[in-house]
Design a protein around this motif. Sequence first.
Motif, PDB file in Angstrom:
ATOM      1  N   HIS A  86       0.847  -1.212   0.000  1.00 55.79           N
ATOM      2  CA  HIS A  86       0.000   0.000   0.000  1.00 55.79           C
ATOM      3  C   HIS A  86       0.871   1.246   0.000  1.00 55.79           C
ATOM      4  CE1 HIS A  86       0.840   0.986   4.293  1.00 55.79           C
ATOM      5  NE2 HIS A  86       1.064  -0.321   4.346  1.00 55.79           N
ATOM      6  N   ASP A  97       6.816   2.198   5.143  1.00 58.67           N
ATOM      7  CA  ASP A  97       5.655   1.350   5.429  1.00 58.67           C
ATOM      8  C   ASP A  97       4.761   1.265   4.191  1.00 58.67           C
ATOM      9  OD1 ASP A  97       2.957   1.593   7.941  1.00 58.67           O
ATOM     10  OD2 ASP A  97       3.326   0.185   6.302  1.00 58.67           O
ATOM     11  N   GLY A  98       4.691   0.074   3.622  1.00 63.72           N
ATOM     12  CA  GLY A  98       3.852  -0.151   2.440  1.00 63.72           C
ATOM     13  C   GLY A  98       4.546   0.241   1.148  1.00 63.72           C
ATOM     14  N   GLU A 131      -4.990   0.899   3.325  1.00 65.71           N
ATOM     15  CA  GLU A 131      -4.487  -0.193   4.185  1.00 65.71           C
ATOM     16  C   GLU A 131      -4.474   0.261   5.639  1.00 65.71           C
ATOM     17  OE1 GLU A 131      -1.676  -0.410   6.121  1.00 65.71           O
ATOM     18  OE2 GLU A 131      -1.685  -2.561   6.498  1.00 65.71           O
ATOM     19  N   GLU A 132      -4.210   1.521   5.888  1.00 70.17           N
ATOM     20  CA  GLU A 132      -4.008   1.940   7.271  1.00 70.17           C
ATOM     21  C   GLU A 132      -5.299   2.081   8.078  1.00 70.17           C
ATOM     22  OE1 GLU A 132      -1.384   1.839   8.732  1.00 70.17           O
ATOM     23  OE2 GLU A 132       0.271   2.162   7.365  1.00 70.17           O
ATOM     24  N   HIS A 193       7.872  -6.141   3.058  1.00 72.12           N
ATOM     25  CA  HIS A 193       7.498  -5.056   3.965  1.00 72.12           C
ATOM     26  C   HIS A 193       8.564  -4.891   5.035  1.00 72.12           C
ATOM     27  CE1 HIS A 193       4.789  -2.524   6.372  1.00 72.12           C
ATOM     28  NE2 HIS A 193       3.880  -2.599   5.431  1.00 72.12           N
ATOM     29  N   GLN A 196       8.715  -3.360  11.082  1.00 67.66           N
ATOM     30  CA  GLN A 196       8.025  -2.389  11.949  1.00 67.66           C
ATOM     31  C   GLN A 196       8.128  -2.800  13.426  1.00 67.66           C
ATOM     32  OE1 GLN A 196       4.180  -2.572   9.578  1.00 67.66           O
ATOM     33  NE2 GLN A 196       4.442  -0.360   9.629  1.00 67.66           N
ATOM     34  N   HIS A 362      -1.478  -6.520   7.485  1.00 70.51           N
ATOM     35  CA  HIS A 362      -0.973  -6.273   6.128  1.00 70.51           C
ATOM     36  C   HIS A 362      -1.985  -6.760   5.095  1.00 70.51           C
ATOM     37  CE1 HIS A 362       3.007  -5.143   7.517  1.00 70.51           C
ATOM     38  NE2 HIS A 362       3.033  -6.212   8.284  1.00 70.51           N
TER      39      HIS A 362
HETATM   40 MN    MN Z   1       2.003  -1.398   6.049  1.00 69.08          MN
END
Ligand code: MN
Length: 415
Positions: A86, A97-98, A131-132, A193, A196, A362
Amino acid sequence: MTPAGLSLDAPLLLRQIHALGAIGHDAAQGGRTRIALTDADKAGRDQLVRWMRELDLDVRIDRVGNIFGILPAASGDGRPLMVGSHIDTVRNAGALDGCYGVLAGLAVARAYRQAGILPRRAIAVGAFTNEEGVRYQPDMMGSLVHAGGMAAQAALDAIGIDGTRLGDELARIGYAGDMEPGTLVPREYIELHIEQGPLLEAEDRLIGVVENLQGISWQRVTVTGVANHAGTTPTRLRHDAGYAAAACIAYLREQVVGAAPATTLATTGSLRFEPDVINVIPRKATFTVDLRDPDEGRLQAAEQRFADFLVALAAHEGVAIDTERLVRFQPVAFDPGLADRIEAAARRRGLPHMRMTSGAGHDAQMMARIAPSAMIFVPSREGISHNPREHTDDAQLILGAQVLLDVVQDCLAAH
Ligand code: MN
Ligand code: HGY
Ligand code: MN
């Protein structure tokens, strides 16, 4: 060089990560904000589509704004292999992120283009909508619709925390596509990815072979008490929505997480008081609860303990407490065969790796409903994410992308 002589254009991948990270960037805060379907998200989408077209990919957009760039097959009509993630972000986010997974997917397509060859099966690079889940819930919405877990119309009719309707915003930014969600059913889905989290760095590994992903429970809690004067109202006569909210947050940490195995996590990320004035006892508190656990039974037990606590708290404090479920996804196991391919690719390259669970949600957890899916993680420095300090070394980013290219070729060689 990878087996078939394909090689990644690593410098271009890094340049694109930085260029996308500059869109929606807020120098004062240090991060970028491209919340789903905002103008900043549009700007990121437009840039991605331009890069897809530069690679002469067939760009397809579906009714909920999922974007796919498709590298056609040399011949034949086998189901595509899909990579992706994403490009929408949380507020004041990092750049990886993504975005890393989507742009590494473009780098895979570019490796074929630059070698002047086409893959045995089409390769689709996906960028899923929302996605978030910051503005519209649930999170992983675009991939959930793609996987048939949510009707497209329900997504389009979703009302955001800002009162907007998702479908209106999608049309406003020009990404209300015509492809029916789920049209592209991949034979496999691989998502690269950043972790995180702190585990890869702590274990000094470069590649995470993600075998499963924990369950997620999101709810919004509204406490209604009585506004009153902060100086004249004795504690025993208060119906303090603010205190009740604070008691919930403390209970989640001490009793739900503290009394459970170390795997249960609880987070209150959003909290609002009304009237939100220094000398008025809050009449209303609205807050979110994010519970996670890799084990479905433990996640249910955490939800139940908290629900029981709310009943007792409401009676004790003389407040009304209402809850609204926003998201509930069970833990997901990824495809063992794909995980084995990821592990074999890391091993071939002599990269220290480990099998692990994903703490974050995810798109792969949704795609696992319709196709064998798995994830590749690379380390996050100090385990930080959803924060401008999110960082992975360039060399680590490149290694992750090379493993992705290896796994793609491995899958295409097998089927
Ligand atoms: Mn993500
Ligand atoms: O909430 C999550 O884990 C993901 O970042 N949407
Ligand atoms: Mn995220």
